[in-house]
Design a protein around this motif. Structure first.
Motif, short mmCIF file in Angstrom:
data_model
loop_
_atom_site.label_atom_id
_atom_site.label_comp_id
_atom_site.label_asym_id
_atom_site.label_seq_id
_atom_site.Cartn_x
_atom_site.Cartn_y
_atom_site.Cartn_z
N ALA A 146 0.82 -1.22 0.00
CA ALA A 146 0.00 0.00 0.00
C ALA A 146 0.85 1.27 0.00
O ALA A 146 0.60 2.19 -0.79
CB ALA A 146 -0.97 -0.02 1.18
N PRO A 147 1.89 1.37 0.84
CA PRO A 147 2.72 2.58 0.80
C PRO A 147 3.44 2.76 -0.54
O PRO A 147 3.57 3.88 -1.05
CB PRO A 147 3.74 2.37 1.94
N LEU A 148 3.89 1.65 -1.11
CA LEU A 148 4.56 1.71 -2.41
C LEU A 148 3.58 2.16 -3.49
O LEU A 148 3.91 2.99 -4.36
CB LEU A 148 5.16 0.34 -2.75
N LEU A 149 2.36 1.65 -3.42
CA LEU A 149 1.34 2.05 -4.40
C LEU A 149 1.07 3.56 -4.31
O LEU A 149 0.93 4.23 -5.33
CB LEU A 149 0.04 1.27 -4.17
N GLU A 150 1.05 4.07 -3.10
CA GLU A 150 0.82 5.51 -2.92
C GLU A 150 1.94 6.31 -3.60
O GLU A 150 1.67 7.31 -4.28
CB GLU A 150 0.76 5.84 -1.43
N GLU A 151 3.17 5.86 -3.43
CA GLU A 151 4.30 6.54 -4.09
C GLU A 151 4.18 6.45 -5.61
O GLU A 151 4.43 7.43 -6.32
CB GLU A 151 5.62 5.90 -3.64
N ILE A 152 3.82 5.29 -6.09
CA ILE A 152 3.67 5.09 -7.54
C ILE A 152 2.57 6.01 -8.08
O ILE A 152 2.75 6.69 -9.10
CB ILE A 152 3.36 3.60 -7.85
N LEU A 153 1.44 6.06 -7.38
CA LEU A 153 0.32 6.89 -7.85
C LEU A 153 0.67 8.37 -7.80
O LEU A 153 0.32 9.14 -8.70
CB LEU A 153 -0.94 6.60 -7.01
N ASP A 154 1.37 8.79 -6.75
CA ASP A 154 1.79 10.20 -6.67
C ASP A 154 2.67 10.56 -7.86
O ASP A 154 2.50 11.61 -8.48
CB ASP A 154 2.56 10.46 -5.36
N ALA A 155 3.62 9.69 -8.15
CA ALA A 155 4.53 9.94 -9.28
C ALA A 155 3.77 9.92 -10.60
O ALA A 155 4.00 10.76 -11.48
CB ALA A 155 5.65 8.89 -9.29
N TRP A 156 2.86 8.99 -10.72
CA TRP A 156 2.08 8.85 -11.95
C TRP A 156 1.23 10.10 -12.20
O TRP A 156 1.26 10.69 -13.28
CB TRP A 156 1.19 7.61 -11.86
N PHE A 157 0.47 10.51 -11.20
CA PHE A 157 -0.46 11.62 -11.40
C PHE A 157 0.23 12.98 -11.43
O PHE A 157 -0.34 13.94 -11.95
CB PHE A 157 -1.57 11.58 -10.35
N SER A 158 1.42 13.08 -10.87
CA SER A 158 2.11 14.38 -10.92
C SER A 158 3.02 14.48 -12.14
O SER A 158 3.57 15.54 -12.42
CB SER A 158 2.92 14.60 -9.63
N GLY A 159 3.15 13.38 -12.87
CA GLY A 159 4.05 13.38 -14.04
C GLY A 159 3.36 13.85 -15.29
O GLY A 159 2.15 14.06 -15.34
N GLY A 160 4.18 14.06 -16.32
CA GLY A 160 3.65 14.47 -17.61
C GLY A 160 4.65 14.11 -18.70
O GLY A 160 5.81 13.80 -18.42
N ALA A 161 4.15 14.15 -19.93
CA ALA A 161 4.99 13.74 -21.06
C ALA A 161 6.06 14.77 -21.38
O ALA A 161 5.82 15.98 -21.31
CB ALA A 161 4.12 13.50 -22.27
N SER A 162 7.22 14.29 -21.74
CA SER A 162 8.33 15.13 -22.17
C SER A 162 8.00 15.79 -23.51
O SER A 162 7.32 15.21 -24.35
CB SER A 162 9.57 14.25 -22.33
N ALA A 163 8.53 17.01 -23.69
CA ALA A 163 8.35 17.71 -24.97
C ALA A 163 9.62 17.59 -25.81
O ALA A 163 9.73 18.20 -26.88
CB ALA A 163 8.01 19.17 -24.72
N ASP A 164 10.57 16.82 -25.32
CA ASP A 164 11.82 16.63 -26.04
C ASP A 164 11.56 15.97 -27.40
O ASP A 164 10.76 15.04 -27.51
CB ASP A 164 12.74 15.74 -25.18
N GLU A 165 12.25 16.46 -28.39
CA GLU A 165 12.04 16.00 -29.77
C GLU A 165 12.24 14.48 -29.92
O GLU A 165 11.46 13.80 -30.59
CB GLU A 165 13.00 16.76 -30.68
N THR A 166 13.28 13.98 -29.29
CA THR A 166 13.57 12.55 -29.39
C THR A 166 12.48 11.72 -28.70
O THR A 166 12.07 10.67 -29.21
CB THR A 166 14.94 12.23 -28.78
N ASP A 167 12.03 12.20 -27.57
CA ASP A 167 10.97 11.48 -26.86
C ASP A 167 9.69 11.46 -27.69
O ASP A 167 9.02 10.43 -27.81
CB ASP A 167 10.70 12.12 -25.49
N LEU A 168 9.36 12.59 -28.28
CA LEU A 168 8.16 12.68 -29.12
C LEU A 168 8.29 11.76 -30.34
O LEU A 168 7.32 11.13 -30.76
CB LEU A 168 7.92 14.13 -29.56
#
Ligand code: 5RP
Length: 118
Positions: free
Chosen positions: A85-107
């Motif tokens: 459960a604590p690990l899931l909370e960390e994963i969800l926090d990272a997931w929902f606070s993250g966003g896609a890179s705008a870097d050309e190579t990543d795109l």
């Protein structure tokens, strides 16, 4: 929030419920999906069978952050066996606070996935 499988009146086996959750994303009724099974393997495979889905099996927060950033992942797959459960909370926090890179190579990587999928 839309639920599937054991949380809904429908088939709860991983191939069915995880692909249905992924279809919610590609049909536009959901922005993202979270799928799970005992190992997380079947959940991620089932979701990734749906065209347009980039499902990431994440075992920690860093993997989840990377999945959002570099893979523009739209489905989070979780292993029930590995994830406390604590690990899931960390994963969800990272997931929902993250966003896609705008870097050309990543795109370019993401665009190429769409290209080879069709
Ligand atoms: O990890 C899984 C698939 O990748 C499943 O959870 C595993 O096959 C067990 O299935 P069930 O919970 O229906 O007995």
């Amino acid at each position: 929030m839309i639920t599937h499988g054991a949380l809904a009146d429908e088939r709860a086996d991983w191939a069915w419920c995880c692909s249905r959750a992924a279809q919610d994303v590609t049909s536009g009724v959901a922005d993202q999906a979270i799928v799970c099974c005992w190992t997380g393997t079947g959940a991620s495979i089932a979701a990734n069978k749906v065209p347009g889905i980039r499902a990431a099996l994440c075992v920690d927060a860093a993997t989840a952050a990377g999945a959002r950033r570099w893979n523009d992942a739209n489905v989070l797959a979780v292993s029930l066996r590995l994830t406390s459960a604590p690990l899931l909370e960390e994963i969800l926090d990272a997931w929902f606070s993250g966003g896609a890179s705008a870097d050309e190579t990543d795109l370019a990587n993401i665009a190429y996935l769409s290209e080879i999928e069709n």
